[in-house]
Design a protein around this motif. Structure first.
Motif, PDB file in Angstrom:
ATOM      1  N   ARG A 170       0.963  -1.151  -0.138  1.00  0.00           N
ATOM      2  CA  ARG A 170      -0.036  -0.164   0.116  1.00  0.00           C
ATOM      3  C   ARG A 170       0.826   1.134   0.088  1.00  0.00           C
ATOM      4  O   ARG A 170       0.717   2.144  -0.810  1.00  0.00           O
ATOM      5  N   PRO A 210      -3.700   0.804  -8.294  1.00  0.00           N
ATOM      6  CA  PRO A 210      -4.732   0.013  -7.496  1.00  0.00           C
ATOM      7  C   PRO A 210      -4.384  -1.547  -7.634  1.00  0.00           C
ATOM      8  O   PRO A 210      -4.757  -2.359  -6.600  1.00  0.00           O
ATOM      9  N   ILE A 211      -3.560  -1.915  -8.404  1.00  0.00           N
ATOM     10  CA  ILE A 211      -3.153  -3.494  -8.289  1.00  0.00           C
ATOM     11  C   ILE A 211      -2.442  -3.728  -7.096  1.00  0.00           C
ATOM     12  O   ILE A 211      -2.511  -4.741  -6.586  1.00  0.00           O
ATOM     13  N   HIS A 257      -2.696  -2.229  -4.231  1.00  0.00           N
ATOM     14  CA  HIS A 257      -3.799  -2.315  -3.126  1.00  0.00           C
ATOM     15  C   HIS A 257      -4.424  -3.498  -3.177  1.00  0.00           C
ATOM     16  O   HIS A 257      -4.859  -4.206  -2.162  1.00  0.00           O
ATOM     17  N   TYR A 258      -4.843  -4.145  -4.279  1.00  0.00           N
ATOM     18  CA  TYR A 258      -5.326  -5.345  -4.274  1.00  0.00           C
ATOM     19  C   TYR A 258      -4.377  -6.632  -3.807  1.00  0.00           C
ATOM     20  O   TYR A 258      -4.716  -7.447  -3.013  1.00  0.00           O
ATOM     21  N   GLU A 281      -4.369  -6.433  -0.174  1.00  0.00           N
ATOM     22  CA  GLU A 281      -5.497  -6.864   0.594  1.00  0.00           C
ATOM     23  C   GLU A 281      -5.776  -8.532   0.392  1.00  0.00           C
ATOM     24  O   GLU A 281      -5.740  -9.213   1.137  1.00  0.00           O
ATOM     25  N   TRP A 282      -5.291  -8.960  -0.766  1.00  0.00           N
ATOM     26  CA  TRP A 282      -5.302 -10.441  -1.020  1.00  0.00           C
ATOM     27  C   TRP A 282      -4.285 -11.059   0.100  1.00  0.00           C
ATOM     28  O   TRP A 282      -4.612 -11.920   0.586  1.00  0.00           O
ATOM     29  N   LEU A 287      -1.175 -10.913 -10.238  1.00  0.00           N
ATOM     30  CA  LEU A 287      -2.848 -11.372 -10.449  1.00  0.00           C
ATOM     31  C   LEU A 287      -3.319 -12.684 -10.667  1.00  0.00           C
ATOM     32  O   LEU A 287      -3.996 -13.216  -9.965  1.00  0.00           O
ATOM     33  N   ALA A 288      -2.385 -13.178 -11.808  1.00  0.00           N
ATOM     34  CA  ALA A 288      -2.613 -14.563 -12.083  1.00  0.00           C
ATOM     35  C   ALA A 288      -2.319 -15.481 -10.639  1.00  0.00           C
ATOM     36  O   ALA A 288      -3.230 -16.464 -10.526  1.00  0.00           O
ATOM     37  N   SER A 301      -5.249 -15.620  -8.140  1.00  0.00           N
ATOM     38  CA  SER A 301      -6.500 -16.332  -8.445  1.00  0.00           C
ATOM     39  C   SER A 301      -6.135 -17.848  -8.305  1.00  0.00           C
ATOM     40  O   SER A 301      -7.092 -18.410  -7.911  1.00  0.00           O
TER      41      SER A 301
END
Lengths: 136, 349
Positions: free
Chosen positions: B171, B182-183, B185-186, B189-190, B328-329, B332
């Motif tokens: 962050r 933004p990524i 921040h994701y 959080e993840w 991101l991948a 998931s």
């Protein structure tokens, strides 16, 4: 102004000249590596120049639809003002991501994630191939 | 080191000071080396009446050309500690802390006889068994007692506190950048929502990647470039290694080798299957890179604001773009396995 050749074409042309003509004249390894890095960044600039104002508007529209929030518009299409507005759009998306996780609402998290995946896909389209020249 | 032409004379004067027993010191050659993104590297051949030395000089670039800011003092102290412990790494032989002699803060290292791993692999080197050697190398440097590490390295109150700080660094990297990310921040959080089971804090290399390992004639790994080292989670360097390998093969921790790697590491450290497994290693593929990512983004931000003129700062932002798609991948793919691991760990308590 002359609009053609486009900025995209000019930058790609400069990169090609550096690659095909200048590179052969370079004698030292650190300078060769620098030139390869410059080549990659010029190609990124070329792809960006062609689409960046459209890309940020398209992303803002997606975020507006996903979050139900009005993202507003830049004061003009001059890049400084577009970039300042895009920063505000990005802050809104960052805030939405954090709020989604705090809420624990998986569908809200998934919705934010769709926007992030789209953002990443555009960034990868601009990047093209990644070659970490000079490493190893 | 900033003025290459001055260096032979500077080096000769330096050895007259630190090795008064050396007579007739002559610097036969001084060559700038490639490979170091963040620090200046050079190789010097030095002859004196008692013999010949091949040395590597590793120093700070000028302030406005620094990709990242790290401490040579801490790096020098750490190099001494890890070498004394028996970790395979080129020994730090001398240190010009102020740059008064060599023009910038500089560590003088022995020249490694090992081969850089990536070129060795590209020339046809066999990967057979190397994932096990990698597990052994990591387990060994992590066995250096924390109380022996440089006092300047931050100590953490607990694993939880450490993880909270590392996750929050994502962050902060966004808040401190010239635009919101933004990524990041994701990712924060993840990571927070999918914490792995606790593990003991250890020495971490901090930039553990294939271009920072060399391979010896007897097939063992030697580690170089400890400037980002710190005290942290033992799985961070594994994840980091895997992360960089996505962009720069070979990946010694790919699907065909990761289980054996984890098993060998557990055997050496006594950690359990919930702590060290392919999913927790992959979790740290995301978390483990945050220190480097912070530094790269700071470099890019300073370039954007005109405080830094190092072109590599711009170039390296491409790695972060690539990294974002990878994180991101990975998130998931890992959400469900990490939930199962957390549930199993809770059940075992």
């Amino acid at each position: 102004m002359f609009s053609k050749p486009t900025t995209e074409q000019l930058l790609a042309g400069i990169a090609e000249q550096l690659r095909t003509t200048v590179m052969a004249e370079i004698q030292t390894e650190p300078t060769k590596i620098l030139l390869q890095q410059i080549d990659q960044i010029l190609m990124v600039c070329s792809r960006r120049a062609a689409h960046e104002i459209a890309f940020v508007h398209e992303e803002a529209q997606r975020i507006a639809v996903l979050t139900g929030k009005d993202m507003g518009a830049p004061a003009s299409l001059h890049l400084d003002e577009v970039v300042a507005w895009y920063h505000r759009v990005s802050v809104a998306l960052s805030d939405e991501v954090e709020a989604a996780f705090v809420s624990g609402d998986q569908s809200r998290i998934d919705t934010a994630r769709v926007a992030l995946d789209a953002r990443s896909a555009v960034e990868m389209q601009i990047l093209g191939a990644l070659d970490l020249v000079g490493r190893g | 080191m900033h003025n290459v032409n001055e260096m032979p004379a500077r080096i000769a004067a330096f050895f007259a000071k630190v090795e008064p027993g050396w007579k007739n010191v002559k610097v036969d050659s001084y060559e700038v080396m490639t490979g170091g993104y963040s620090r200046l590297l050079a190789r010097a051949e030095v002859t004196h009446a008692g013999g010949h030395e091949t040395l590597v000089l590793r120093g700070d670039p000028p302030k406005d050309r620094q990709l990242i800011e790290t401490s040579r003092q801490q790096e020098y102290e750490l190099l001494c500690v890890v070498a004394d412990h028996g970790v395979r790494t080129p020994r730090a032989l001398y240190f010009d802390a102020t740059g008064a002699d060599l023009g910038t803060a500089t560590i003088v290292l022995e020249y490694s006889k090992c081969t850089s791993f990536v070129p060795w692999f590209n020339a046809g080197g066999s990967l057979d068994g190397l994932h096990l050697r990698l597990a052994e190398a990591i387990a060994f440097y992590q066995s250096v007692p924390i109380d022996k590490l440089p006092a300047s390295m931050e100590r953490h109150a607990s694993w939880d506190a450490y993880m909270t700080k590392r996750i929050d660094a994502w962050r902060q990297a966004s808040h401190n950048h010239v635009e919101s990310l933004p990524i990041f921040h994701y990712v924060a959080e993840w990571l927070d929502a999918h914490r792995p089971p606790e593990a003991p804090l250890v020495l971490r290399h901090g930039d553990f990647q294939s271009s920072n390992v060399m391979i010896s004639a007897d097939g063992q790994f030697e580690m170089i470039d400890w400037e980002l080292a710190g005290i942290g989670d033992p799985r961070e360097d594994m994840g980091y290694f895997k992360a960089v390998a996505q962009a720069m093969p070979p990946d010694l921790l790919d699907d065909t080798r990761i289980e054996e790697f984890c098993a060998r590491y557990r055997e050496l450290t006594g950690m359990n299957e919930l702590q060290v497994n392919p999913a927790t290693v992959a979790y740290f593929l995301i978390l483990g890179v945050v220190g480097t990512v912070e530094q790269l983004m700071q470099g890019g931000a300073k370039w954007a604001t005109g405080e830094n003129h190092l072109f590599t700062s711009v170039f390296n932002m491409s790695s972060v773009v690539f990294g974002q798609s990878m994180w991101l991948a990975a998130a998931s793919q890992l959400s469900e396995p990490m939930k199962r691991i957390a549930a199993a760990a809770q059940g075992g308590k």
